[in-house]
Design an enzyme around this catalytic site. Structure first.
Site, PDB file in Angstrom:
ATOM      1  N   SER A   1     -23.813 -52.609  13.992  1.00  0.00           N
ATOM      2  CA  SER A   1     -23.842 -51.680  15.140  1.00  0.00           C
ATOM      3  C   SER A   1     -24.743 -52.216  16.252  1.00  0.00           C
ATOM      4  O   SER A   1     -24.401 -52.141  17.434  1.00  0.00           O
ATOM      5  CB  SER A   1     -24.384 -50.317  14.694  1.00  0.00           C
ATOM      6  OG  SER A   1     -23.481 -49.685  13.848  1.00  0.00           O
TER       7      SER A   1
ATOM      8  N   ARG B   1      -6.217 -45.712  14.268  1.00  0.00           N
ATOM      9  CA  ARG B   1      -7.442 -44.901  14.411  1.00  0.00           C
ATOM     10  C   ARG B   1      -7.411 -44.026  15.667  1.00  0.00           C
ATOM     11  O   ARG B   1      -6.908 -44.430  16.713  1.00  0.00           O
ATOM     12  CB  ARG B   1      -8.659 -45.824  14.373  1.00  0.00           C
ATOM     13  CG  ARG B   1      -8.657 -46.538  13.025  1.00  0.00           C
ATOM     14  CD  ARG B   1      -9.858 -47.301  12.732  1.00  0.00           C
ATOM     15  NE  ARG B   1     -11.044 -46.467  12.637  1.00  0.00           N
ATOM     16  CZ  ARG B   1     -12.258 -46.970  12.512  1.00  0.00           C
ATOM     17  NH1 ARG B   1     -12.424 -48.277  12.479  1.00  0.00           N
ATOM     18  NH2 ARG B   1     -13.305 -46.181  12.434  1.00  0.00           N
TER      19      ARG B   1
ATOM     20  N   ASP C   1     -21.110 -44.875   6.359  1.00  0.00           N
ATOM     21  CA  ASP C   1     -20.541 -46.156   5.918  1.00  0.00           C
ATOM     22  C   ASP C   1     -20.897 -46.483   4.465  1.00  0.00           C
ATOM     23  O   ASP C   1     -20.310 -47.382   3.868  1.00  0.00           O
ATOM     24  CB  ASP C   1     -21.009 -47.293   6.838  1.00  0.00           C
ATOM     25  CG  ASP C   1     -20.407 -47.150   8.228  1.00  0.00           C
ATOM     26  OD1 ASP C   1     -19.366 -46.479   8.360  1.00  0.00           O
ATOM     27  OD2 ASP C   1     -20.984 -47.686   9.185  1.00  0.00           O
TER      28      ASP C   1
ATOM     29  N   LYS D   1     -11.356 -43.886   8.814  1.00  0.00           N
ATOM     30  CA  LYS D   1     -12.094 -45.149   8.931  1.00  0.00           C
ATOM     31  C   LYS D   1     -11.104 -46.319   8.795  1.00  0.00           C
ATOM     32  O   LYS D   1      -9.903 -46.134   8.945  1.00  0.00           O
ATOM     33  CB  LYS D   1     -13.195 -45.205   7.866  1.00  0.00           C
ATOM     34  CG  LYS D   1     -14.302 -44.187   8.111  1.00  0.00           C
ATOM     35  CD  LYS D   1     -15.095 -44.541   9.356  1.00  0.00           C
ATOM     36  CE  LYS D   1     -16.173 -43.533   9.652  1.00  0.00           C
ATOM     37  NZ  LYS D   1     -16.815 -43.757  10.950  1.00  0.00           N
TER      38      LYS D   1
END
Ligand code: S3P
Length: 454
Positions: free
Chosen positions: A23, A122, A315, A342
């Site tokens: 990230s 997604r 996650d 996801k």
């Protein structure tokens, strides 16, 4: 297609430095590339996802001076990106497509963003709605607002937005757009989710105030390039934490790991399950980092995971399910409907694979109930192209009654390119433990089973 053959382990001793945080690496290239002047990024994660963000920023005019794959200098665009000549390939990465959409929403040109088959499934509605309200024009080519996504930028309006889901990608897309328009942009989140964007924006000079559930950004200012050292990825560390916590006698040290509290809720879950984990923050520039240690793994007990902690371990849920399978009693995962959208439907995939390893599990719309503690049967499963599924089930395979096969493991490169190497070193230490080999022989074995660099 690559596959991983995983043998069970008895003796687990490891000291690892996991690669850079995914990230933070995405945000480093996006914000550093957008800022004025030079930004030196160190510890970048050279995984497929983050390289997609870097390539996209280069296509938007950012130039780089490479030192090596993890350390480089970005020459920022001072807030003015260049129109890309082609569509931008976001690969498998939801963070790339959603954050870039926010960044280009304030630029005077059109950008088309696309990705692989998984990314094309997604949902994009969550970012299309607020960015449209701010004045950009967004359209999706896929059914029900799925990618490819085309964004035509505009002079934006600030917004006061109540997020319908606790998503850091959504929050970040709005903040990156809000950065480009004078006035106050306010984002309210239903639960606290990772705050890397807020921290980095402040570090680069943005005027931003963040409370528990509310972020206020005064847009229209400039960002100034600065050093961005990326800590190790807690979500990568999570695989080894679960393995060591659940294996009696295991010892683990992880160094240089990112310890941002909006990411580390797994530590609390493992502690509730009975693990003893030492955490030591050694440095805190704009992101805290330090050491994690398990001195002795043991048997875990089942727990309930849900509510406000979910976004801070989203996650890690596949590997938490693995911990649940290894623990005595039931583990309940709830309030985690987001897992269905996801890289794969992680509720369905995890439940199916647990059963293949002989674990009894009930799938729920927003999670699952895992009846843990039974022997783990060696199995052959596929990742469905989902990196965290491939790695979570490699961890479960360490506890099976024989060698297991994890298929379709190329996807691991999207977040943890050295996972196989780290797994091989743990298996080599296990061999040494079994036969009491000397250190030089252990190193030879490590060399032999080390996967070839691709
Ligand atoms: C991420 C946010 C999370 C997480 C993803 C990375 C980010 O997604 O699952 O792996 O870097 O902002 P959501 O924001 O969709 O929850």
């Amino acid at each position: 297609m690559a596959q991983l053959r995983v043998h069970p382990v008895r003796h687990f001793t490891a000291e690892l430095a996991v690669p850079g945080d995914k990230s933070i690496s995405h945000r480093a290239v996006m914000l550093g590339g957008f800022a004025d002047g030079e930004t030196r990024v160190t510890g970048f994660l050279p995984s497929e996802d983050c390289l997609a963000s870097l390539a996209a920023m280069q296509a938007l005019g950012v130039t780089t001076e490479t030192i090596d794959r993890t350390d480089f200098i970005l020459r920022g665009r001072g807030g003015k990106l260049r129109a890309p000549l082609e569509s931008l390939d976001c690969g498998n990465s939801g963070t790339t497509i959603r954050l870039l959409a926010g960044l280009v929403a304030g630029q005077p040109f059109t950008t088309r963003l696309f990705g692989d088959a998984s990314l094309s499934r997604r949902p994009m509605k969550r970012i299309v709605d607020p960015l449209t309200q701010m004045g950009a024009t967004l359209s999706c080519e896929g059914a029900n607002q799925r990618p490819p996504l085309t964004v035509t930028g505009a002079a934006l309006q600030p917004i006061h937005y109540q997020m319908p889901v606790a998503s850091a990608q959504l929050k970040s897309a709005i903040l990156l757009a809000g950065l480009q328009t004078p006035g106050l942009t306010v984002v309210e989140q239903p639960a606290v989710c990772r705050d890397h964007t807020e921290r980095m924006l402040r570090h680069l000079g943005a005027s931003l105030r963040a409370g528990e559930h509310r972020v206020e950004l005064y847009g229209g200012g400039r960002l100034t390039g600065r050093d961005l050292p990326v800590p190790g990825d807690f979500s990568s560390a999570a695989f080894w934490l679960v393995a060591a916590a659940a294996l009696p006698g295991a010892r683990l040290t992880l160094t240089g790991v990112g310890l941002n509290p909006t990411r580390t809720a797994l530590l609390n879950v493992l502690t509730r399950m009975g693990a003893a984990i030492k955490e030591n923050i050694e440095r805190d520039d704009f992101e805290p980092r330090g050491m994690l240690r398990i001195e002795e793994g043991g048997r875990l007990k089942g727990v309930t995971v849900g509510g406000a902690e979910i976004p801070n371990l989203i996650d890690e849920l596949p590997v938490i399910a693995v911990a649940g399978a290894l623990a005595d009693g039931d583990t309940v995962i709830k309030d985690a409907r987001e897992l269905r959208v996801k890289e794969s439907d992680r509720i369905a995939t995890v439940a199916r694979h647990l059963r293949e390893f002989g674990v009894s599990v009930e799938e729920q719309p927003d999670g699952m109930v895992i009846h843990g503690g039974s022997p783990i049967r060696a199995a052959r499963v596929t990742s469905h192209g989902d990196h965290r599924i491939a790695m979570a089930f490699s961890i479960l395979a360490l506890f099976a009654d024989g060698p297991s096969l994890i298929e379709d493991t190329d996807c691991i490169k999207t977040s943890y390119p050295t996972f196989e190497e780290h797994l091989a070193s743990i298996l080599a230490n296990d061999l040494a433990g079994k036969f009491r080999f000397g250190a030089s022989l252990v190193n030879k074995v490590k060399q032999l089973i080390k996967p070839k660099q691709k």
